[in-house]
Scaffold this active site. Structure first.
Site, PDB file in Angstrom:
ATOM      1  N   SER A 137     125.039 110.416 -96.594  1.00  0.00           N
ATOM      2  CA  SER A 137     124.211 111.495 -96.052  1.00  0.00           C
ATOM      3  C   SER A 137     125.035 112.778 -96.105  1.00  0.00           C
ATOM      4  O   SER A 137     126.271 112.719 -96.051  1.00  0.00           O
ATOM      5  CB  SER A 137     123.832 111.199 -94.597  1.00  0.00           C
ATOM      6  OG  SER A 137     123.273 112.349 -93.977  1.00  0.00           O
ATOM      7  N   TYR A 150     125.838 108.661 -86.009  1.00  0.00           N
ATOM      8  CA  TYR A 150     125.350 108.533 -87.386  1.00  0.00           C
ATOM      9  C   TYR A 150     126.289 109.261 -88.356  1.00  0.00           C
ATOM     10  O   TYR A 150     126.684 108.721 -89.396  1.00  0.00           O
ATOM     11  CB  TYR A 150     123.935 109.105 -87.445  1.00  0.00           C
ATOM     12  CG  TYR A 150     123.302 109.152 -88.813  1.00  0.00           C
ATOM     13  CD1 TYR A 150     122.679 108.028 -89.349  1.00  0.00           C
ATOM     14  CD2 TYR A 150     123.278 110.333 -89.557  1.00  0.00           C
ATOM     15  CE1 TYR A 150     122.065 108.072 -90.602  1.00  0.00           C
ATOM     16  CE2 TYR A 150     122.673 110.397 -90.796  1.00  0.00           C
ATOM     17  CZ  TYR A 150     122.069 109.265 -91.319  1.00  0.00           C
ATOM     18  OH  TYR A 150     121.464 109.317 -92.560  1.00  0.00           O
TER      19      TYR A 150
HETATM   20  N1  LIG Z   1     115.506 110.291 -95.281  1.00  0.00           N
HETATM   21  C1  LIG Z   1     116.482 111.207 -95.395  1.00  0.00           C
HETATM   22  O1  LIG Z   1     116.237 112.424 -95.437  1.00  0.00           O
HETATM   23  C2  LIG Z   1     117.913 110.777 -95.477  1.00  0.00           C
HETATM   24  C3  LIG Z   1     118.892 111.777 -95.376  1.00  0.00           C
HETATM   25  C4  LIG Z   1     120.224 111.409 -95.473  1.00  0.00           C
HETATM   26  C5  LIG Z   1     120.568 110.088 -95.673  1.00  0.00           C
HETATM   27  N2  LIG Z   1     119.596 109.136 -95.739  1.00  0.00           N
HETATM   28  C6  LIG Z   1     120.047 107.758 -95.946  1.00  0.00           C
HETATM   29  O2  LIG Z   1     119.209 107.102 -96.888  1.00  0.00           O
HETATM   30  C7  LIG Z   1     119.187 105.707 -96.615  1.00  0.00           C
HETATM   31  C8  LIG Z   1     117.752 105.237 -96.520  1.00  0.00           C
HETATM   32  O3  LIG Z   1     117.110 105.959 -95.494  1.00  0.00           O
HETATM   33  P1  LIG Z   1     115.546 106.130 -95.427  1.00  0.00           P
HETATM   34  O4  LIG Z   1     115.302 107.550 -95.108  1.00  0.00           O
HETATM   35  O5  LIG Z   1     114.891 105.513 -96.598  1.00  0.00           O
HETATM   36  O6  LIG Z   1     115.271 105.298 -94.078  1.00  0.00           O
HETATM   37  P2  LIG Z   1     114.123 104.267 -93.678  1.00  0.00           P
HETATM   38  O7  LIG Z   1     114.290 104.060 -92.211  1.00  0.00           O
HETATM   39  O8  LIG Z   1     112.811 104.706 -94.196  1.00  0.00           O
HETATM   40  O9  LIG Z   1     114.560 102.931 -94.451  1.00  0.00           O
HETATM   41  C9  LIG Z   1     115.675 102.192 -94.062  1.00  0.00           C
HETATM   42  C10 LIG Z   1     115.412 100.732 -94.367  1.00  0.00           C
HETATM   43  O10 LIG Z   1     116.574  99.985 -93.963  1.00  0.00           O
HETATM   44  C11 LIG Z   1     116.122  98.828 -93.276  1.00  0.00           C
HETATM   45  N3  LIG Z   1     117.160  98.358 -92.371  1.00  0.00           N
HETATM   46  C12 LIG Z   1     117.526  98.892 -91.182  1.00  0.00           C
HETATM   47  N4  LIG Z   1     118.468  98.142 -90.598  1.00  0.00           N
HETATM   48  C13 LIG Z   1     118.717  97.110 -91.454  1.00  0.00           C
HETATM   49  C14 LIG Z   1     119.592  95.995 -91.404  1.00  0.00           C
HETATM   50  N5  LIG Z   1     120.385  95.774 -90.341  1.00  0.00           N
HETATM   51  N6  LIG Z   1     119.609  95.138 -92.454  1.00  0.00           N
HETATM   52  C15 LIG Z   1     118.771  95.322 -93.515  1.00  0.00           C
HETATM   53  N7  LIG Z   1     117.902  96.358 -93.594  1.00  0.00           N
HETATM   54  C16 LIG Z   1     117.879  97.241 -92.583  1.00  0.00           C
HETATM   55  C17 LIG Z   1     114.875  99.283 -92.538  1.00  0.00           C
HETATM   56  O11 LIG Z   1     114.071  98.179 -92.130  1.00  0.00           O
HETATM   57  C18 LIG Z   1     114.220 100.175 -93.559  1.00  0.00           C
HETATM   58  O12 LIG Z   1     113.362  99.454 -94.405  1.00  0.00           O
HETATM   59  C19 LIG Z   1     119.993 105.521 -95.324  1.00  0.00           C
HETATM   60  O13 LIG Z   1     121.324 105.155 -95.659  1.00  0.00           O
HETATM   61  C20 LIG Z   1     119.974 106.906 -94.707  1.00  0.00           C
HETATM   62  O14 LIG Z   1     121.062 107.114 -93.839  1.00  0.00           O
HETATM   63  C21 LIG Z   1     118.271 109.448 -95.634  1.00  0.00           C
END
Ligand SMILES: NC(=O)c1ccc[n+]([C@@H]2O[C@H](COP(=O)([O-])OP(=O)(O)OC[C@H]3O[C@@H](n4cnc5c(N)ncnc54)[C@H](O)[C@@H]3O)[C@@H](O)[C@H]2O)c1
Length: 250
Positions: A137, A150
């Site tokens: 991130s 986080y």
């Molecule tokens: N959405 C954003 O703008 C953004 C920004 C920066 C970083 N990220 C990073 O991108 C990645 C994905 O995020 P996203 O936005 O798609 O989030 P999201 O919450 O939509 O998806 C995350 C997925 O991970 C699964 N998950 C959670 N805990 C788990 C576990 N213990 N074991 C297995 N699966 C698990 C959830 O069930 C979910 O399906 C993450 O690493 C997040 O930190 C996202």
């Protein structure tokens, strides 16, 4: 001939958001993909949308990781690409963050990264050109108030990934962190909507995408970059971070 023909991929957190978009993108480019998630319904939807094999599993549990990595290896017959994507996010004032919340965020975002990577490394090294792409991130490099737990894990993700990149480079393995921001997913809670009481929203103003004026963009913007890095197009990229944030931190 597609870019990922013959490549075998494991994606964590593939039941939603960026993980689902990555799984579908790599499958559409010819990869054999296994997606893991704690959410069986999300996985069913991912499998409905593309040619992705799914496994229920929890990255924060050592025994679950051992089970799902070995099932994935059995299914795929080896592993070329690991996409560490699963993570959780909770906004809170640092002074009132409960220890169990801190521990949970570390367990999923950081210990989970370690457990899955450790289990997958022997197979990734065996291929001679394995790739570990980890979704970090911008919080790992830039100020994200009210997200100290986080952000700490995302800084750790980067340090871990660089260490792995150096340690296994001579065996042909690459390791890269992708730093998204402002992606339209289900990641709960959306930070701007769930800031803790008394938070100063202006402290987050610097984190908005310049390209979209702060509007969120679809997860395929990240999936395309992951595909580039994980393919031979990215074969000279390792031990670094790549921002996908619409210039939020330009
Ligand atoms: N959405 C954003 O703008 C953004 C920004 C920066 C970083 N990220 C990073 O991108 C990645 C994905 O995020 P996203 O936005 O798609 O989030 P999201 O919450 O939509 O998806 C995350 C997925 O991970 C699964 N998950 C959670 N805990 C788990 C576990 N213990 N074991 C297995 N699966 C698990 C959830 O069930 C979910 O399906 C993450 O690493 C997040 O930190 C996202």
């Amino acid at each position: 001939m597609k870019r990922f023909d013959g490549r075998r991929v494991l994606v964590t957190g593939g039941g939603r958001g960026i993980g689902r978009a990555v799984a579908l993108r790599l499958a559409s480019e010819g990869a054999q993909v296994v997606a893991v998630d704690v959410d069986p319904d999300g996985l069913s939807e991912t499998a409905r949308l593309g040619d992705v094999h799914t496994l229920v599993g929890d990255v924060s549990s050592e025994s679950s990781v051992s089970d799902f990595v070995s099932s994935a290896l059995d299914h795929l017959g080896g592993l070329d690409v690991l996409v560490n994507n699963a993570a959780v996010l909770h906004a809170a004032h640092t002074h009132s963050t409960p220890l169990d919340l801190w521990d949970r965020i570390i367990a999923v975002n950081l210990t989970g990264l370690f457990l899955v990577t450790r289990a997958a490394l022997p197979s990734l090294v065996e291929t001679g050109n394995g790739v570990v792409v980890t979704i970090g991130s911008t919080a790992g490099s830039f100020t994200h108030p009210y997200l100290s737990a986080y952000a700490a894990t995302k800084g750790g993700v980067q340090a871990f990934t660089r260490a792995v990149a150096a340690e296994y480079a001579h065996q042909g393995l690459r390791a890269v962190t992708i730093q998204p921001a402002g992606i339209d997913t289900g990641m709960p809670p959306r930070v701007g909507e769930t800031l803790p009481e008394g938070a100063d929203i202006m402290l987050l103003a610097r984190n908005l995408s310049l390209l979209t004026g702060g509007a969120l963009v679809p997860a395929d913007r990240v999936a395309g970059v992951v595909a580039m890095v994980a393919s031979d197009d990215g074969r000279h990229i390792t031990g670094t971070e790549i921002r996908v944030d619409g210039g939020a931190h330009a």
